[in-house]
Every structure is written in C-alpha cells, then in structure tokens.
Design a protein around this motif. Structure first.
Motif, PDB file in Angstrom:
ATOM      1  N   THR A  39     -52.318  43.735  -2.942  1.00 23.36           N
ATOM      2  CA  THR A  39     -53.424  42.810  -3.544  1.00 23.36           C
ATOM      3  C   THR A  39     -54.099  42.908  -4.889  1.00 23.36           C
ATOM      4  O   THR A  39     -54.465  44.252  -5.048  1.00 23.36           O
ATOM      5  CB  THR A  39     -54.739  42.667  -2.302  1.00 23.36           C
ATOM      6  OG1 THR A  39     -55.342  44.010  -2.428  1.00 23.36           O
ATOM      7  CG2 THR A  39     -54.128  42.374  -1.120  1.00 23.36           C
ATOM      8  N   GLY A  40     -53.602  41.666  -5.322  1.00 30.73           N
ATOM      9  CA  GLY A  40     -54.425  41.834  -7.145  1.00 30.73           C
ATOM     10  C   GLY A  40     -53.068  42.116  -7.995  1.00 30.73           C
ATOM     11  O   GLY A  40     -53.402  42.234  -9.493  1.00 30.73           O
ATOM     12  N   SER A  41     -52.182  42.848  -7.578  1.00 29.57           N
ATOM     13  CA  SER A  41     -51.115  42.407  -8.159  1.00 29.57           C
ATOM     14  C   SER A  41     -50.205  41.420  -7.946  1.00 29.57           C
ATOM     15  O   SER A  41     -50.476  40.174  -7.383  1.00 29.57           O
ATOM     16  CB  SER A  41     -49.734  43.725  -7.947  1.00 29.57           C
ATOM     17  OG  SER A  41     -49.230  43.643  -8.440  1.00 29.57           O
ATOM     18  N   CYS A  42     -49.393  41.227  -9.043  1.00 28.91           N
ATOM     19  CA  CYS A  42     -47.531  40.786  -9.043  1.00 28.91           C
ATOM     20  C   CYS A  42     -46.971  40.529  -7.676  1.00 28.91           C
ATOM     21  O   CYS A  42     -46.939  41.461  -7.788  1.00 28.91           O
ATOM     22  CB  CYS A  42     -47.474  40.063 -10.603  1.00 28.91           C
ATOM     23  SG  CYS A  42     -47.303  41.690 -11.333  1.00 28.91           S
ATOM     24  N   VAL A  43     -46.269  39.824  -7.779  1.00 31.75           N
ATOM     25  CA  VAL A  43     -44.667  39.388  -6.852  1.00 31.75           C
ATOM     26  C   VAL A  43     -43.534  38.757  -7.589  1.00 31.75           C
ATOM     27  O   VAL A  43     -43.839  38.156  -7.633  1.00 31.75           O
ATOM     28  CB  VAL A  43     -44.972  39.316  -5.856  1.00 31.75           C
ATOM     29  CG1 VAL A  43     -45.362  38.208  -5.251  1.00 31.75           C
ATOM     30  CG2 VAL A  43     -43.931  39.697  -4.943  1.00 31.75           C
ATOM     31  N   GLN A  44     -42.698  39.700  -7.690  1.00 27.16           N
ATOM     32  CA  GLN A  44     -41.536  39.121  -8.395  1.00 27.16           C
ATOM     33  C   GLN A  44     -40.631  38.665  -7.314  1.00 27.16           C
ATOM     34  O   GLN A  44     -40.492  39.530  -7.001  1.00 27.16           O
ATOM     35  CB  GLN A  44     -40.805  40.198  -9.558  1.00 27.16           C
ATOM     36  CG  GLN A  44     -39.089  39.391  -9.704  1.00 27.16           C
ATOM     37  CD  GLN A  44     -38.859  39.654 -10.994  1.00 27.16           C
ATOM     38  OE1 GLN A  44     -39.190  40.170 -12.759  1.00 27.16           O
ATOM     39  NE2 GLN A  44     -37.813  40.295 -10.302  1.00 27.16           N
ATOM     40  N   LYS A  97     -44.505  30.987 -12.167  1.00 25.45           N
ATOM     41  CA  LYS A  97     -43.811  30.634 -12.845  1.00 25.45           C
ATOM     42  C   LYS A  97     -42.009  30.847 -12.145  1.00 25.45           C
ATOM     43  O   LYS A  97     -41.997  32.330 -12.075  1.00 25.45           O
ATOM     44  CB  LYS A  97     -44.101  31.219 -14.181  1.00 25.45           C
ATOM     45  CG  LYS A  97     -43.306  32.048 -14.356  1.00 25.45           C
ATOM     46  CD  LYS A  97     -43.726  32.706 -15.875  1.00 25.45           C
ATOM     47  CE  LYS A  97     -43.560  34.382 -16.891  1.00 25.45           C
ATOM     48  NZ  LYS A  97     -44.135  34.545 -17.699  1.00 25.45           N
ATOM     49  N   ILE A  98     -41.078  29.982 -12.744  1.00 26.40           N
ATOM     50  CA  ILE A  98     -39.854  30.791 -12.056  1.00 26.40           C
ATOM     51  C   ILE A  98     -39.221  30.761 -13.392  1.00 26.40           C
ATOM     52  O   ILE A  98     -39.109  30.561 -14.588  1.00 26.40           O
ATOM     53  CB  ILE A  98     -39.112  29.144 -12.188  1.00 26.40           C
ATOM     54  CG1 ILE A  98     -39.257  28.692 -10.549  1.00 26.40           C
ATOM     55  CG2 ILE A  98     -37.639  29.670 -11.319  1.00 26.40           C
ATOM     56  CD1 ILE A  98     -39.218  27.458 -10.080  1.00 26.40           C
ATOM     57  N   THR A  99     -39.123  32.263 -13.211  1.00 26.89           N
ATOM     58  CA  THR A  99     -38.610  33.464 -14.362  1.00 26.89           C
ATOM     59  C   THR A  99     -37.080  33.347 -15.025  1.00 26.89           C
ATOM     60  O   THR A  99     -36.240  33.014 -15.861  1.00 26.89           O
ATOM     61  CB  THR A  99     -38.762  34.840 -14.331  1.00 26.89           C
ATOM     62  OG1 THR A  99     -38.418  34.989 -13.448  1.00 26.89           O
ATOM     63  CG2 THR A  99     -40.377  34.147 -14.786  1.00 26.89           C
ATOM     64  N   ASN A 106     -30.176  30.475 -10.797  1.00 25.63           N
ATOM     65  CA  ASN A 106     -31.234  31.614 -11.291  1.00 25.63           C
ATOM     66  C   ASN A 106     -32.438  31.035 -10.842  1.00 25.63           C
ATOM     67  O   ASN A 106     -32.941  30.577 -11.322  1.00 25.63           O
ATOM     68  CB  ASN A 106     -30.822  32.088 -12.157  1.00 25.63           C
ATOM     69  CG  ASN A 106     -32.114  33.658 -12.115  1.00 25.63           C
ATOM     70  OD1 ASN A 106     -33.529  33.680 -11.112  1.00 25.63           O
ATOM     71  ND2 ASN A 106     -31.809  34.637 -12.981  1.00 25.63           N
ATOM     72  N   CYS A 107     -32.963  31.346  -9.914  1.00 30.52           N
ATOM     73  CA  CYS A 107     -34.482  30.654  -8.879  1.00 30.52           C
ATOM     74  C   CYS A 107     -35.775  31.953  -8.963  1.00 30.52           C
ATOM     75  O   CYS A 107     -36.282  31.558  -7.864  1.00 30.52           O
ATOM     76  CB  CYS A 107     -34.266  30.562  -7.844  1.00 30.52           C
ATOM     77  SG  CYS A 107     -33.559  30.861  -6.603  1.00 30.52           S
ATOM     78  N   THR A 108     -35.191  32.953  -9.773  1.00 30.89           N
ATOM     79  CA  THR A 108     -36.175  33.998 -10.120  1.00 30.89           C
ATOM     80  C   THR A 108     -37.544  33.623 -10.516  1.00 30.89           C
ATOM     81  O   THR A 108     -38.021  33.147 -11.332  1.00 30.89           O
ATOM     82  CB  THR A 108     -35.722  35.275 -10.922  1.00 30.89           C
ATOM     83  OG1 THR A 108     -34.068  35.474 -10.343  1.00 30.89           O
ATOM     84  CG2 THR A 108     -36.102  36.258 -10.526  1.00 30.89           C
ATOM     85  N   THR A 109     -38.598  34.011  -9.311  1.00 30.34           N
ATOM     86  CA  THR A 109     -40.167  33.502  -9.110  1.00 30.34           C
ATOM     87  C   THR A 109     -40.918  34.701  -9.144  1.00 30.34           C
ATOM     88  O   THR A 109     -40.501  35.092  -8.707  1.00 30.34           O
ATOM     89  CB  THR A 109     -40.508  32.558  -8.059  1.00 30.34           C
ATOM     90  OG1 THR A 109     -39.073  31.606  -8.420  1.00 30.34           O
ATOM     91  CG2 THR A 109     -41.930  31.612  -8.747  1.00 30.34           C
ATOM     92  N   VAL A 110     -42.027  34.544 -10.412  1.00 32.12           N
ATOM     93  CA  VAL A 110     -42.997  35.839  -9.952  1.00 32.12           C
ATOM     94  C   VAL A 110     -44.254  35.029 -10.179  1.00 32.12           C
ATOM     95  O   VAL A 110     -44.760  33.466 -10.139  1.00 32.12           O
ATOM     96  CB  VAL A 110     -43.495  35.959 -11.653  1.00 32.12           C
ATOM     97  CG1 VAL A 110     -44.548  37.826 -11.475  1.00 32.12           C
ATOM     98  CG2 VAL A 110     -42.653  36.857 -11.835  1.00 32.12           C
TER      99      VAL A 110
END
Length: 472
Positions: A39-44, A97-99, A106-110
């Motif tokens: 919680t409070g962090s990001c996820v890739q 955002k999609i990085t 390539n659909c990697t998202t954060v």
C-alpha cells in the motif's frame, strides 16, 4: 437465484473458454499470474500481446494503438464501468501509465499510489485500431498488502567448515522504481553483491549474495536477511531468519576415566569419549600408549575393563565422521601399589644422583687443593756426599700459590748442602760408622700434584745420615 451479473460473467467465461479451446482467442496476452504490492507504493505489470494469425492483417503498427485495463470482468461492452484505465486519457480511475510501446505489442503498465481497493483481477484490451480485442482468458491478480512479504534465503551447495560458501537472498520488487534494499546479519565477516533481476514472467526482484567462510563455531547460528522497502516518506521492512547448518569434523574431543583415582587390580574402570561433530561421530577408537607408541585397544563410545597389573598407563580416544577425525586428551589409569614402587625407584635414583654430585664436588675440591703442591723425584746417586731436594719457590711460612688451571707445571730443583749444618754426632751414628754401614743420603722429590711434604721429625735423621757420610 444467482445475480444476473454473475450469470453473465459465468456465461462469458464459458464462451471464452470454448473459443480458446478451438483457437478462437482474438487477443493473446502474456502477464504474470499474481503480483504482491505494498500500500502506498507502485506496481508494475509486465505485459505483452500478440494478434492471432486470422486477424494479423487487421492490426496496423502505423496506426496509434491504445491500451485498456478492465477490472474483474473482461466484457467491456457489458461492464463499461469496470474500465479503470484507458491510455487515451479519457478514463484514469487508477493513476498510471503504459510504459511499453504498444506498436511493438508491449503493454507493460505502472500504477501509482496503490491502495487496498486495487486488490482484484485485471484484463487487457487493445483499442484505436480497426481491430479491437480483449483477451478473456489471461488475467493478472493484484494483491495489495500493508506489509511486504518476507525475502527468501537459499544456499548454493553444502555449508562446510573452511570452504567458502554463498547465500542468496531474494526479495520481490513490484515497484522497480523503488526497489527494496537488502542487508545481512551474520556471525562472521562477509562480502555482499546486490543486483536487480528479471524473472521468467518478467517481474523484478532484488538478489543479494553474501560470501563467507564458515567455521564450526557458526553451526546452528542464526543469519538474517532484511528487506527495506521505501514507501513515500517512510520505510517498510521484512526479514527472513535461517539457522546455519555447518558440516565439520569432530571438535572438542574429550576422554574421561571413572574412577579417576588409583584403583586396585581386579577393579572395574570405565573410559568415556565425547566429541562435537556434524554429521555426528560414527566411530570412536581407543588407544593405549605403550613404549612411547599408541596401540589400539578398543572401539566404541565407552571402554570398560577389569584392571590387571599391565593395564596401567596413558589412554586416549579418536572420534571420526565423514569429514575427518579428532584426537582427545590423554588420561592416566593408575593402579594402587605401582605408584609406591615408582616412588621408591624415583627416590633411589634421586639419592644416587645426589651422592654422585657430592662426590664429584669433593673430588674437584681436593684436586684444586693439591694443584699448588709439587713433588721432586731424583734418582739415587752413589758416592755422593750431598743430598738433592726439589722444593717450591715459596719461602718458609708462606702458603704455596695454586698454579693457574690449564697451565703447564713447573718443577724447581734446589741443592741443600747439609755439611755446613753444625750438629752433634749421636752415639748411634758413631756406632753405625764403626760397623761400616754404607752411607745413605736422602732425596726428596716433591711433585706438583697430590704430593705431601715429609714430616719434620724425619728430617733430623736425614741430616744425621748426610753428615755422617760427609764427615762433618
């Protein structure tokens, strides 16, 4: 009765499964099955997709492509409210955002600032093309936690005493922009190496490797790997403890004897061997020192014997396992009666040595006292009216000096003319002269060592005989 929404969802899943079985998936995505997030962090979300062969002519890489993330249900038309992110910017319920490069599939998202409400399953869809499709089969599960999961410690090979070993600690990095920091706690000196790794499912993790040389003293000691995750302005930590299992040869091998005091012949004595080893000791061997050399007498943890007169002496044991052996201290088996004999023999030998030292001292002292004395020894001459006497150079009343050691002795000769001495002829001397007794003269030879001066009372007779011969 089931809710209509659930019914539609189940029907959708059934249709998607049937289509997949016949190879009728309109979009094929590749994603991890699950992601654990703080919680409070990001996820890739690592993500890639492909278009089936029957639709490849519809996908144009030159046309802008948009990515869409759908929560819980894949049917975007039936559940448009489940769309939580659209890369065209129209929908941005989740900040992200999609990085990845969608034109390169390539659909990697954060997603940022993750909350516990993000825990769910998600599907991906492409949009903006003449061909738009969703993969209803493949999804990713996001699990949001308040605390990070513990890192994992693995050992490469056997932890053996004296052999360098490496330990690995791995911690997931769901937010590669803020990876965790790994630290070690070990009971010895070590070196570390940290690196960010990518797993086969394209998720990220931090791997820390520590290298050290274990000792038997490290056996069953705890080691700790701690992962520190930066979350906003604070940190969240998780750790993993593991007990070291160090293999080593027998250590602290100890032999003991009971009873320890001198025993009588026929008594029962027990010798016991103990040792620390990993793996445990598999063989104990007992030795007796005979004639200065060890002789094997038994095997086993304990050695029991009924004492005979020949059993006295020194004993020790050896402990052995697959890594080596250890030798114990030596213990004395003493038998009553033998120690008295040994004591008498030792006393006799000591007395003999003492007497020998005293005798040597007295002999050397006498030798030194006699070093200063000299003797004269001249051959007897015939028809000589005068006696020749060898004397010291010391004058009367003075003590003769001792010659220096290792110096050659000097013999001094002196002539004494006794004819000038005015002595009266005794009647006995006159009678001897009448009877024609042959004249006698005395010769005194004083050597340098061990000689004694003639007594003074014998000199009177000597003078008389000399004077008788000389006619004085």
């Amino acid at each position: 009765m089931a809710c209509p929404e659930n019914m539609f969802f189940l029907i959708g899943l059934f249709i998607s499964g049937v289509l997949a079985c016949f190879g009728r998936r309109d979009l094929i995505t590749t994603m991890p099955d699950r992601l654990d997030v703080l919680t409070g962090s990001c996820v890739q979300i690592p993500c890639s997709f492909d278009v089936p062969d029957q639709h490849k002519d519809k996908f144009k890489s030159t046309i802008p492509t948009f990515g869409v993330w759908i929560k819980k249900y894949p049917d975007v038309h039936q559940y448009p409210g489940n769309v939580i992110f659209h890369s065209n910017g129209k929908v941005n319920r989740y900040q992200g955002k999609i990085t990845g490069n969608l034109s390169q599939k390539n659909c990697t998202t954060v997603f940022f600032n993750v909350t516990t409400s993000y825990s769910d399953i998600y599907y991906f869809r492409i949009d903006g093309q003449p061909y738009c499709a969703t993969d209803p089969v493949k999804s990713v599960e996001i699990v949001v936690r308040d605390f990070p999961s513990s890192p994992i410690i693995t050992v490469s090979g056997e932890v053996k005493e004296g052999t360098p070993v490496s330990l690995n600690c791995s911690a997931v990095a769901p937010c590669p922009e803020h990876p965790p920091e790994l630290t070690w706690t070990l009971p010895t000196q070590f070196t570390t190496e940290n690196q960010l790794q990518e797993k086969p499912d394209q998720t990220k993790s931090v791997l820390s490797t520590v290298t050290f040389t274990p000792s038997y003293l490290h056996h069953e000691k705890n080691i700790t790997c701690t992962a520190v995750y930066p979350v906003g302005t604070s940190n969240k930590t998780a750790e993993h403890n593991m007990m070291l299992n160090v293999s080593f040869s027998p250590k602290d091998t100890l032999a003991s004897i009971s009873p320890a005091d001198p025993v009588l012949v026929g008594s029962c004595v027990n010798l016991t061997c103990s040792s620390t080893a990993n793996p445990p000791v598999t063989n104990f061997t007992w030795f007796k020192i005979s004639g200065g050399k060890p002789t094997q007498v038994a095997s086993g943890l304990s050695y029991t014997l009924n004492v005979t007169s020949g059993d006295g002496g020194l004993y020790y044991c050896e402990a052995r396992n697959s890594h080596g052996c250890g030798k114990s201290n030596e213990v004395q088996l003493a038998i009553k009666g033998q120690e008295e004999v040994i004591g008498v023999a030792a006393g006799t030998l000591g007395a003999f040595l003492l007497i020998s030292l005293i005798s040597l001292f007295v002999w050397r002292r006498n030798s030194r006292l006699h070093d200063g004395l000299e003797r004269t020894d001249s051959p007897q001459g015939q028809n000589s009216p005068v006696g020749t006497v060898c004397t010291n150079q010391a004058t009367a009343g003075e003590e003769p000096e001792e010659p220096a050691e290792d110096q050659p002795e000097e013999i001094h000769y002196g002539d004494i003319d006794f004819s000038k001495l005015q002595t009266k002829e005794t009647p006995a001397a006159a009678q001897d002269r009448v009877q024609g007794q042959e004249s006698e003269y005395a010769e005194v030879n004083v050597t340098g060592r061990g000689a004694q001066e003639p007594p003074l009372n014998n000199l009177d007779g000597l003078y008389a005989q000399v004077n008788k011969r000389g006619g004085c």
